[in-house]
Design an enzyme around this catalytic site. Structure first.
Site, PDB file in Angstrom:
ATOM      1  N   GLY B  58       0.804  -1.215   0.000  1.00  0.00           N
ATOM      2  CA  GLY B  58       0.000   0.000   0.000  1.00  0.00           C
ATOM      3  C   GLY B  58       0.833   1.258   0.000  1.00  0.00           C
ATOM      4  O   GLY B  58       2.049   1.231   0.156  1.00  0.00           O
ATOM      5  N   ASP B  59       0.152   2.380  -0.142  1.00  0.00           N
ATOM      6  CA  ASP B  59       0.803   3.674  -0.309  1.00  0.00           C
ATOM      7  C   ASP B  59       0.762   4.422   1.020  1.00  0.00           C
ATOM      8  O   ASP B  59       0.608   3.827   2.085  1.00  0.00           O
ATOM      9  CB  ASP B  59       0.081   4.429  -1.430  1.00  0.00           C
ATOM     10  CG  ASP B  59       0.990   5.365  -2.193  1.00  0.00           C
ATOM     11  OD1 ASP B  59       1.509   6.322  -1.570  1.00  0.00           O
ATOM     12  OD2 ASP B  59       1.180   5.154  -3.394  1.00  0.00           O
ATOM     13  N   HIS B  63      -2.703   7.885  10.254  1.00  0.00           N
ATOM     14  CA  HIS B  63      -3.339   7.234  11.404  1.00  0.00           C
ATOM     15  C   HIS B  63      -3.415   8.227  12.541  1.00  0.00           C
ATOM     16  O   HIS B  63      -2.416   8.885  12.855  1.00  0.00           O
ATOM     17  CB  HIS B  63      -2.524   6.028  11.871  1.00  0.00           C
ATOM     18  CG  HIS B  63      -2.562   4.893  10.915  1.00  0.00           C
ATOM     19  ND1 HIS B  63      -3.698   4.510  10.258  1.00  0.00           N
ATOM     20  CD2 HIS B  63      -1.597   4.038  10.504  1.00  0.00           C
ATOM     21  CE1 HIS B  63      -3.442   3.486   9.477  1.00  0.00           C
ATOM     22  NE2 HIS B  63      -2.183   3.171   9.601  1.00  0.00           N
ATOM     23  N   ILE B 125      -6.534  -0.303   3.639  1.00  0.00           N
ATOM     24  CA  ILE B 125      -5.908  -1.586   3.947  1.00  0.00           C
ATOM     25  C   ILE B 125      -4.437  -1.552   3.536  1.00  0.00           C
ATOM     26  O   ILE B 125      -4.095  -1.001   2.495  1.00  0.00           O
ATOM     27  CB  ILE B 125      -6.614  -2.735   3.180  1.00  0.00           C
ATOM     28  CG1 ILE B 125      -8.031  -2.918   3.713  1.00  0.00           C
ATOM     29  CG2 ILE B 125      -5.830  -4.037   3.294  1.00  0.00           C
ATOM     30  CD1 ILE B 125      -8.830  -3.963   2.966  1.00  0.00           C
ATOM     31  N   GLY B 137      -2.900  -4.253   8.687  1.00  0.00           N
ATOM     32  CA  GLY B 137      -4.292  -4.675   8.472  1.00  0.00           C
ATOM     33  C   GLY B 137      -5.117  -3.564   7.877  1.00  0.00           C
ATOM     34  O   GLY B 137      -4.861  -3.147   6.750  1.00  0.00           O
ATOM     35  N   LEU B 138      -6.081  -3.092   8.668  1.00  0.00           N
ATOM     36  CA  LEU B 138      -6.978  -2.083   8.128  1.00  0.00           C
ATOM     37  C   LEU B 138      -7.119  -0.885   9.059  1.00  0.00           C
ATOM     38  O   LEU B 138      -6.852  -0.977  10.252  1.00  0.00           O
ATOM     39  CB  LEU B 138      -8.365  -2.706   7.870  1.00  0.00           C
ATOM     40  CG  LEU B 138      -9.170  -3.205   9.070  1.00  0.00           C
ATOM     41  CD1 LEU B 138     -10.019  -2.109   9.704  1.00  0.00           C
ATOM     42  CD2 LEU B 138     -10.078  -4.355   8.649  1.00  0.00           C
ATOM     43  N   ALA B 139      -7.531   0.231   8.490  1.00  0.00           N
ATOM     44  CA  ALA B 139      -7.823   1.416   9.287  1.00  0.00           C
ATOM     45  C   ALA B 139      -9.171   1.948   8.839  1.00  0.00           C
ATOM     46  O   ALA B 139      -9.370   2.205   7.647  1.00  0.00           O
ATOM     47  CB  ALA B 139      -6.745   2.476   9.091  1.00  0.00           C
ATOM     48  N   CYS B 155      -3.181   7.023  -0.048  1.00  0.00           N
ATOM     49  CA  CYS B 155      -3.053   5.752  -0.753  1.00  0.00           C
ATOM     50  C   CYS B 155      -2.609   5.953  -2.199  1.00  0.00           C
ATOM     51  O   CYS B 155      -2.786   5.052  -3.030  1.00  0.00           O
ATOM     52  CB  CYS B 155      -4.369   4.968  -0.720  1.00  0.00           C
ATOM     53  SG  CYS B 155      -5.014   4.768   0.955  1.00  0.00           S
TER      54      CYS B 155
END
Lengths: 166, 215
Positions: B58-59, B63, B125, B137-139, B155
Site C-alpha cells: 500500500g501507499d 493514522h 488496507i 491490516g486495516l484502518a 493511498c
C-alpha cells in the site's frame, strides 16, 4: 519506537474463537482454485516457488497457484546480482492488492541474473508465472537441495490439500 | 483436536485493535512512496505528526485519533486463503460494519483497494505477509480530523476525497467508540467465519507480534 507508539494509545488484543460446529470458511472462494497450472519439468517448494534447473543455472519464480492467490502484482522487490540466497530464507517480496508477501528461496546459491522487466511490468508474474515472470537465476551452491523439493504431481496434490484443509 | 489439526483449522485467531488518543502519524509502505507526502517532512512536527516507514503493502496513509486500526495476526495457510482473499475479507468486514450504520459502502475498483462511499474513501488496507503470517491490516475512519489527509495523496490515489463514519452519518447519534470497536471486530469475526470475540488488554502481546516501524 514501538514503546513510544503504545504509550499514548489504548491497545487491545483480541481473540476470535469459534465454537465446535464452525462451518466451512469462505465456501464461495473454492471455485477459482481448481484450474491453476503446474508445469512439468520444474521442482516446487511448499511456499509455492518453482525452480527450473538447467546445467549450472537454476531459474526461480512463483507458481500459477501462488500468483492466483496473490492477485494482481503491482510491485516486485528482488535481490541484486552477485548477492546470495539461502534455502527457505526470504529473498524478496511481491506486492498485490495492498499486501506485500515475501518470496522464499527454494535453494541456496549466488544470484547471477535478475529479471529487470519486472520493475516496469510486475504483472508478468500474473500473466506468465513460469516464463516471462521468472524472478532470479541462481548458481546453486548445493544441488542436492533440489532433491527435497516437490515434483509436479506432488505439488498439485499439495495445493489441493492446502486449499481444501479448513 | 490434535496439534496438526489445530494448525490446519485454528479455533482461535488473534489480532490487535489500536485506538490512538494522540500520536497522529503518516505511514509509508514498502514502496516508500514519499512523493505522496505533499509537505516537507520537517513541517510534520508543527502538525504534531510523525512519519513512519513500514514493510506493509500500500501507499501513504494517515493514522490518528478516532480511527480504528485493526491488525489480525493470522497464518493464511492455516485458514486456507491467499493474500487476495484475505484482503477481500478485510474489505468485507468494513463493508458489513458500515452497513450497520446504514452507510452504503463498496469495495474498491481495480487498483483501489479499500472501502469507499461513492468516491470517498472511508477505510484503508495495507498488509504484510511474512512466512505466511499477516501483520498490519486495516484502518477505518470513525471520526478522525480529515484535515490531516490534505497533506498527502491518500493511498496514492489523487482527486478522491477521504471520509468518515461521522461524516457519512450526518446528525445520527453514534455510540461510544468502545461500542463501535466491538461492532467492527464482530464484523471481522463474522467475515472470517468465527463466532466469539474475547478481548484482552494486553499491550505486551501486541508488542511481541507487531512489526517494528523503521524510520
Amino acid at each position: 519506537m514501538a514503546l513510544r507508539m503504545w504509550a499514548s494509545s489504548t491497545a487491545n488484543a483480541l481473540k476470535l474463537s469459534s465454537s465446535a460446529s464452525k462451518s466451512h470458511l469462505l465456501p464461495a472462494f473454492s471455485i477459482s482454485r481448481c484450474f491453476s497450472s503446474v508445469l512439468e519439468g520444474l521442482k516446487y517448494a511448499n511456499s509455492h516457488e518453482w525452480v527450473k534447473h538447467e546445467g549450472s543455472v537454476a531459474t526461480i519464480g512463483i507458481s500459477d497457484h501462488a500468483q492466483d492467490h496473490l492477485g494482481e502484482v503491482v510491485f516486485v522487490e528482488l535481490p541484486e546480482e552477485k548477492s546470495s540466497v539461502s534455502k527457505e530464507k526470504n529473498f524478496g517480496a511481491v506486492e498485490s492488492v495492498k499486501a506485500t508477501s515475501e518470496i522464499i528461496s527454494p535453494i541456496s546459491g549466488e544470484v547471477i541474473e535478475v529479471n529487470t522487466k519486472l520493475a516496469d511490468s510486475p504483472g508478468l508474474i500474473n500473466s506468465s508465472p513460469y516464463e516471462e515472470g521468472w524472478m532470479i537465476k541462481v548458481k546453486p551452491s548445493n544441488p542436492a537441495e533440489l532433491e527435497s523439493l516437490m515434483g509436479p504431481k506432488e505439488y498439485t496434490k499439495f495445493c489441493e490439500e492446502e486449499d481444501a484443509a479448513h | 483436536m490434535d496439534d496438526v489439526q489445530e494448525m490446519r483449522s485454528p479455533r482461535t485467531l488473534h489480532g490487535g485493535l489500536e485506538a490512538r488518543h494522540s500520536s497522529p502519524s503518516y505511514t509509508l509502505g514498502k514502496r516508500r512512496t514519499d512523493h505522496n507526502l505533499l509537505i516537507p517532512e520537517a513541517d510534520l512536527k508543527g502538525l504534531g505528526a510523525e512519519l513512519h516507514y513500514t514493510q506493509r503493502g500500500g501507499d501513504i496513509t494517515f493514522h490518528g485519533p478516532h480511527q480504528a486500526i485493526l491488525y489480525p495476526i493470522i497464518s493464511l495457510r492455516s485458514i486456507g486463503i491467499g493474500a487476495r482473499n484475505y484482503v477481500e475479507t478485510l474489505e468485507r468486514s468494513m463493508l458489513e460494519f458500515a452497513s450497520v450504520y446504514g452507510v452504503k459502502a463498496r469495495a474498491g475498483h481495480k487498483g483501489e483497494t479499500g472501502v469507499w462511499v461513492g468516491d470517498r474513501k472511508i477505510g484503508a488496507i495495507g498488509v504484510r505477509i511474512s512466512s505466511g503470517i499477516t501483520s498490519h491490516g486495516l484502518a477505518f475512519n470513525i471520526d478522525p480530523d480529515l484535515k490531516y489527509f490534505e497533506h498527502i495523496v491518500p493511498c496514492g490515489i489523487a482527486d478522491k476525497e477521504v471520509t468518515s463514519l461521522r461524516r457519512e452519518t450526518d446528525d445520527m447519534l453514534l455510540p461510544s467508540e468502545e461500542v463501535i470497536h466491538e461492532q467492527l471486530v464482530s464484523c471481522l469475526a463474522k467475515a472470517f467465519s468465527y463466532d466469539d470475540v474475547v478481548w484482552k488488554e494486553d499491550p505486551s502481546f501486541i508488542l511481541d507480534n507487531q512489526e517494528e516501524y523503521k524510520d
